[in-house]
Scaffold this motif. Sequence first.
Motif, PDB file in Angstrom:
ATOM      1  N   ASN A  66       0.836  -1.197   0.000  1.00 27.27           N
ATOM      2  CA  ASN A  66       0.000   0.000   0.000  1.00 27.27           C
ATOM      3  C   ASN A  66       0.871   1.247   0.000  1.00 27.27           C
ATOM      4  N   THR A  67       0.369   2.300  -0.636  1.00 27.60           N
ATOM      5  CA  THR A  67       1.047   3.590  -0.652  1.00 27.60           C
ATOM      6  C   THR A  67       0.048   4.668  -0.264  1.00 27.60           C
ATOM      7  N   VAL A  84      -3.469   2.628  -3.458  1.00 30.30           N
ATOM      8  CA  VAL A  84      -2.778   3.909  -3.520  1.00 30.30           C
ATOM      9  C   VAL A  84      -3.771   4.976  -3.067  1.00 30.30           C
ATOM     10  N   LEU A  85      -3.364   5.787  -2.089  1.00 26.28           N
ATOM     11  CA  LEU A  85      -4.212   6.853  -1.554  1.00 26.28           C
ATOM     12  C   LEU A  85      -3.392   8.129  -1.523  1.00 26.28           C
ATOM     13  N   ILE A  86      -3.868   9.150  -2.227  1.00 29.31           N
ATOM     14  CA  ILE A  86      -3.094  10.374  -2.361  1.00 29.31           C
ATOM     15  C   ILE A  86      -3.939  11.568  -1.936  1.00 29.31           C
ATOM     16  N   GLY A  87      -3.415  12.349  -1.003  1.00 28.51           N
ATOM     17  CA  GLY A  87      -4.058  13.580  -0.569  1.00 28.51           C
ATOM     18  C   GLY A  87      -4.472  13.539   0.883  1.00 28.51           C
ATOM     19  N   GLU A 100      -7.150  -0.608  -5.247  1.00 25.16           N
ATOM     20  CA  GLU A 100      -7.901   0.622  -5.480  1.00 25.16           C
ATOM     21  C   GLU A 100      -6.978   1.840  -5.442  1.00 25.16           C
ATOM     22  N   VAL A 101      -7.275   2.823  -6.283  1.00 25.75           N
ATOM     23  CA  VAL A 101      -6.550   4.093  -6.270  1.00 25.75           C
ATOM     24  C   VAL A 101      -7.535   5.186  -5.891  1.00 25.75           C
ATOM     25  N   THR A 102      -7.186   5.969  -4.874  1.00 31.74           N
ATOM     26  CA  THR A 102      -8.013   7.089  -4.430  1.00 31.74           C
ATOM     27  C   THR A 102      -7.181   8.357  -4.461  1.00 31.74           C
ATOM     28  N   ILE A 103      -7.705   9.358  -5.144  1.00 29.31           N
ATOM     29  CA  ILE A 103      -7.045  10.665  -5.189  1.00 29.31           C
ATOM     30  C   ILE A 103      -7.989  11.676  -4.573  1.00 29.31           C
TER      31      ILE A 103
END
Length: 131
Positions: A66-67, A84-87, A100-103
């Motif tokens: 996970n990132t 990936v979770l960004i923000g 899953e990718v969450t921005i």
Amino acid sequence: VNGVAVGKGSGDVVTNTSVGLNSLNSNTTGSSNTSLGYTALRDNLTASNNTAVGNSALIASTGANNTAIGQSAGNTLTTGVNNVLIGYDAQPSAPDVSGEVTIGNDDVTVTRLKGNVICKDNTRDYTYRLT
């Protein structure tokens, strides 16, 4: 120094990097983890290949690969892998979701992507040109 801990985190695994008080605090055998920020990756025990940057990023995560980048990013993720979770406060759709990718967080109203966007499923690639 002044409440900042730098090292390998709990478990003394040489491939881990931990910066911040209680960062990677519960780790026993997880390897190749990077945590930067107060309580980042705090509850990780055995999972490997995680990157958490930000205060409380991935705090409850026990899953691998996970990132999370941003304060509180991914702090509701528990057993999910390959996310990936960004923000700031970017959260997964469920605590155990995988792949899953969450921005952004729930307060984000517009997401901008420049250039071509390629969406892929198991049968073909879809290319969208954004203007």
